[in-house]
Design an enzyme around this catalytic site. Structure first.
Site, PDB file in Angstrom:
ATOM      1  N   SER A 183       1.063  -1.485  -0.152  1.00  0.00           N
ATOM      2  CA  SER A 183       0.057  -0.126  -0.205  1.00  0.00           C
ATOM      3  C   SER A 183       0.481   1.348  -0.395  1.00  0.00           C
ATOM      4  CB  SER A 183      -1.560   0.163   1.238  1.00  0.00           C
ATOM      5  OG  SER A 183      -1.656  -1.084   1.527  1.00  0.00           O
ATOM      6  N   THR A 184       2.812   1.281   0.532  1.00  0.00           N
ATOM      7  CA  THR A 184       2.868   2.436   0.580  1.00  0.00           C
ATOM      8  C   THR A 184       3.862   1.806   0.381  1.00  0.00           C
ATOM      9  OG1 THR A 184       3.042   2.026   2.782  1.00  0.00           O
ATOM     10  CG2 THR A 184       1.219   2.703   2.848  1.00  0.00           C
TER      11      THR A 184
END
Length: 191
Positions: A19-20
Site C-alpha cells: 500500500s505504501t
C-alpha cells in the site's frame, strides 16, 4: 497429448502489492517465485484503488490455463465485492486463482469454486448494504435541507434573473455567454 498442451500453455503469474512506499515487495516476490511464478505483476498502490495499472495489465493478458497466485487475498482486493469481481474476471478468462495463505481460495478445487460462489453471494449482500446505507444517508441529508449533487452554477438570484430575461426574449446563447455557463444550464431553468 491434450494434457501436455494445456500444461505447456499454462503460465504461473503472480500479483504482489503493497500500500505504501515505506513497505517492500521482497517477501511477496520471494514467496511467489518459490511457487514457480515466472511473471510477477507488482505495484505500490492502495487495494481500494480500482484502477491499479499492473493488475489491469495482468487481467487483460490472461489466457486459458494460466494460474494467478497471490500471497494473501488482501493483496488482491480490500472488499468482498472487489475480490469477487477480480476472481470472476480470472475465471471467465479460463484461468485459475489461488492464494498461498488461504488454501480454500483455489479455483482449481471444488472447495475453492464453492468458496468463490459464496463470495459472490456475500458481494451481492455487500452491494445491497452499500446501496441501502447510501439511500438512507441521502434521505437524511434531504430531510435536513441539504442539496444533493453538484452545487448549482448559478445562484438563485442569477437563476431568477435569467428566467426573467428569457421570458423577455433573450436567447439561450446570449444568456449562457453573460453568465459564463453552457446553453444547457440556461435551458434547464424552469419558469
Amino acid at each position: 497429448l491434450e494434457f501436455r498442451r494445456v500444461l505447456f500453455r499454462s503460465r504461473r503469474l503472480g500479483y504482489a502489492r503493497v500500500s505504501t512506499y515505506g513497505q517492500t515487495l521482497d517477501a511477496q516476490l520471494e514467496q511467489l517465485r518459490a511457487e514457480g511464478c515466472t511473471a510477477v505483476y507488482r505495484e505500490k498502490a492502495s487495494g481500494a484503488q480500482p484502477d491499479r495499472r499492473e493488475l489491469l495489465k495482468m487481467l487483460a493478458g490472461l489466457r486459458s490455463g494460466d494460474i494467478v497466485t497471490v500471497t494473501r487475498i488482501d493483496r488482491l482486493a480490500r472488499s468482498t465485492f472487489d475480490l469477487f469481481g477480480i476472481v470472476k474476471r480470472i475465471v471467465d478468462a479460463g484461468a485459475q486463482f489461488r492464494s498461498l495463505a488461504e488454501p480454500w481460495a483455489d479455483t482449481s478445487t471444488s472447495t475453492g469454486r464453492l468458496m468463490i460462489a459464496v463470495l459472490g453471494g456475500l458481494a451481492d449482500v455487500e452491494r445491497d448494504l452499500i446501496r441501502t446505507r447510501t439511500a438512507e444517508g441521502r434521505s437524511r441529508a434531504k430531510d435536513r435541507g441539504r442539496h444533493m449533487g453538484r452545487p448549482p452554477k448559478l445562484t438563485s438570484e442569477q437563476q431568477a434573473e435569467a428566467r426573467k430575461r428569457r421570458a423577455e426574449g433573450a436567447t439561450l446563447a446570449d444568456l449562457a455567454k453573460s453568465y459564463n455557463v453552457g446553453r444547457s444550464t440556461i435551458s434547464r431553468l424552469r419558469a
